[in-house]
Design an enzyme around this catalytic site. Structure first.
Site, PDB file in Angstrom:
ATOM      1  N   ASN A  83       0.802  -1.222   0.000  1.00 21.90           N
ATOM      2  CA  ASN A  83       0.000   0.000   0.000  1.00 21.90           C
ATOM      3  C   ASN A  83       0.835   1.274   0.000  1.00 21.90           C
ATOM      4  O   ASN A  83       0.306   2.372   0.219  1.00 21.90           O
ATOM      5  CB  ASN A  83      -0.956   0.000   1.203  1.00 21.90           C
ATOM      6  CG  ASN A  83      -1.810  -1.235   1.243  1.00 21.90           C
ATOM      7  OD1 ASN A  83      -1.565  -2.156   2.029  1.00 21.90           O
ATOM      8  ND2 ASN A  83      -2.798  -1.303   0.362  1.00 21.90           N
ATOM      9  N   ILE A  91       1.042   6.943  -0.288  1.00 26.75           N
ATOM     10  CA  ILE A  91       0.352   5.981   0.568  1.00 26.75           C
ATOM     11  C   ILE A  91      -1.093   5.807   0.122  1.00 26.75           C
ATOM     12  O   ILE A  91      -1.775   6.788  -0.182  1.00 26.75           O
ATOM     13  CB  ILE A  91       0.346   6.482   2.035  1.00 26.75           C
ATOM     14  CG1 ILE A  91       1.767   6.682   2.532  1.00 26.75           C
ATOM     15  CG2 ILE A  91      -0.402   5.498   2.933  1.00 26.75           C
ATOM     16  CD1 ILE A  91       1.850   7.537   3.783  1.00 26.75           C
ATOM     17  N   CYS A  92      -1.543   4.562   0.088  1.00 25.65           N
ATOM     18  CA  CYS A  92      -2.962   4.306  -0.152  1.00 25.65           C
ATOM     19  C   CYS A  92      -3.596   3.886   1.168  1.00 25.65           C
ATOM     20  O   CYS A  92      -3.456   2.748   1.599  1.00 25.65           O
ATOM     21  CB  CYS A  92      -3.137   3.212  -1.196  1.00 25.65           C
ATOM     22  SG  CYS A  92      -4.844   2.803  -1.535  1.00 25.65           S
ATOM     23  N   LEU A  93      -4.248   4.835   1.805  1.00 22.28           N
ATOM     24  CA  LEU A  93      -4.905   4.533   3.087  1.00 22.28           C
ATOM     25  C   LEU A  93      -6.191   5.340   3.151  1.00 22.28           C
ATOM     26  O   LEU A  93      -6.175   6.560   2.966  1.00 22.28           O
ATOM     27  CB  LEU A  93      -3.967   4.893   4.251  1.00 22.28           C
ATOM     28  CG  LEU A  93      -4.520   4.655   5.660  1.00 22.28           C
ATOM     29  CD1 LEU A  93      -4.833   3.183   5.888  1.00 22.28           C
ATOM     30  CD2 LEU A  93      -3.526   5.127   6.719  1.00 22.28           C
ATOM     31  N   GLN A 126      -1.287   0.261  -3.591  1.00 23.40           N
ATOM     32  CA  GLN A 126      -0.699   1.464  -4.166  1.00 23.40           C
ATOM     33  C   GLN A 126       0.397   1.040  -5.143  1.00 23.40           C
ATOM     34  O   GLN A 126       0.590   1.651  -6.178  1.00 23.40           O
ATOM     35  CB  GLN A 126      -0.094   2.339  -3.052  1.00 23.40           C
ATOM     36  CG  GLN A 126       0.640   3.583  -3.534  1.00 23.40           C
ATOM     37  CD  GLN A 126      -0.323   4.653  -4.004  1.00 23.40           C
ATOM     38  OE1 GLN A 126      -1.403   4.819  -3.453  1.00 23.40           O
ATOM     39  NE2 GLN A 126       0.065   5.378  -5.055  1.00 23.40           N
TER      40      GLN A 126
END
Ligand SMILES: [Zn+2]
Ligand SMILES: [Zn+2]
Lengths: 199, 186
Positions: A83, A91-93, A126
């Site tokens: 991610n 960042i993929c959050l 990500q």
């Protein structure tokens, strides 16, 4: 910067400094300017993960519309994680996007990132290359992430075999980052990595 | 917060830490009344059905930021302007008309003492309409009350019989003047 944003960061900054996580050296925040719009975060790699023993630096940018919109956070320390982009640190959050809530703070963001490191979500990746490896070759993923942690974040676990392959590539004109990305992405297949770089 | 005060004073060499700890304890009491968005003491406080406290301006801005997905910033349960309750401390809040503030805070809902009237909450007839309409413009409030006045008039025509029509005419004239002012004067 809007008053509420800087006022809030000021308060949050105090909250983080006093928190028990700081006492345990698990998270850290540093101010980079006087108007509280740029901060540097640091999180310790969670125990029992490939990131254990590493220190990961984060860039935190506070928008003028904070806390109604989330802070912009990315990794400055390179990290191998489904991610997190292995190239840019993006960042993929969800809480940094549409799941943000105004009552969240710097402290909860840093703790959420730590939690993300401990439990990746490969179905919402990500970095697609890392995610594929995480799902298809979990053991290689772990040793690769450990190796990255060793090189960039000061972790202690590494593989001699990986170091040698990196040196081989550096011997024929690659720089270290380039060699590491190529080899990691090819599951440490030297020929494939060479082909990827020079082909 | 970090440790018990007794051990903290022995382990921490800095004298400032002690005074800071005392401050912390005092802070903790105040934190009960801190807005969950600005983290300051809540001003024009409202409380959600899920029990979370906010300044009304803070919550309003949060709801404006995500008009399609109105969730409590703390627990993410559903939240709306109609379902928050204003908190009035003693004395302080009534000094300034909340309508003069932008955005206006939703009004308190005065439920009828009898359980029979199913319409008590909405408050169309009792004047709280002025607040909950959400514009907060002074002329508009006057206009609404002027019409209220005239509509009340026929029902109790004993005392107000002589003065009522005159006043209502004045109010009507004022109202129309204001309408003209609003339409042409801007
Ligand atoms: Zn507030
Ligand atoms: Zn809530």
């Amino acid at each position: 910067m809007a008053n509420i944003a800087s006022q809030r960061i000021k308060r949050e900054f105090k909250e983080v400094i006093r928190s028990e996580e700081v006492a345990r050296c698990s998270i850290k925040v540093e101010l980079l300017d006087d108007n509280y719009s740029q901060l540097k975060g640091e999180i310790a790699g969670p125990p029992d993960t490939p990131y254990e023993g590493g220190k990961f630096l984060l860039e935190i940018k506070v928008p003028e519309t904070y806390p109604f919109n989330p802070p912009k956070v990315k990794f400055l320390t390179k990290v191998w994680h489904p991610n997190i982009s292995s190239v840019t640190g993006a960042i993929c959050l969800d809480i940094l996007k549409d799941q943000w809530a105004a009552a969240m703070t710097l402290r909860t963001v840093l703790l959420s990132l730590q939690a993300l490191m401990a439990s990746p979500e490969p179905d919402d990746p990500q970095d697609a290359v890392v995610a594929r490896q995480y799902k298809g070759f979990p053991e290689i993923f772990i040793s690769t992430a450990e190796h990255w942690t060793n090189i960039y974040a000061g972790g202690s676990r590494k593989k001699e075999e990986y170091s040698k392959k990196i040196e081989r590539l550096m011997g024929i004109g690659c720089n270290m980052d380039q060699a590491l990305v190529a080899l990691s992405g090819c599951n440490w297949d030297l020929d494939k990595a060479i082909e990827q770089i020079f082909g | 917060m970090n440790r018990k005060p007794t051990t903290a004073s022995s382990s921490n060499s800095l004298p400032t830490d002690n005074s800071k700890n005392n401050g912390d304890e005092k802070d903790k009491g105040d934190q009960m009344f801190e807005c969950n968005i600005c983290l300051d003491t809540a001003k024009d406080a409202v409380i959600s059905m899920c029990g979370h406290l906010f300044c009304w301006p803070c919550l309003h801005q949060w709801l404006e930021t995500r008009p399609n997905k109105k969730l409590c910033p703390v627990c993410k349960s559903g939240i709306s302007k109609e379902k928050v309750i204003p908190l009035y401390g003693r004395g302080s809040t009534n000094q300034e008309d909340p309508r003069n503030k932008v955005p206006p805070r939703p009004s308190g809902q005065r439920a009828e003492a009898e359980t029979g009237s199913g319409f008590g909450g909405f408050g169309f007839g009792d004047g709280s309409f002025q607040v909950s309409i959400g514009i907060g413009a002074f002329p508009f409030n006057l206009l609404v009350s002027a019409f209220n006045f005239t509509s009340h008039n026929p029902s109790d025509n004993q005392v107000e019989n002589d003065r009522g029509p005159v006043i209502s005419k004045i109010f009507l004239f004022l109202a129309f003047a204001l309408v003209f002012w609003m339409i042409f004067g801007l």
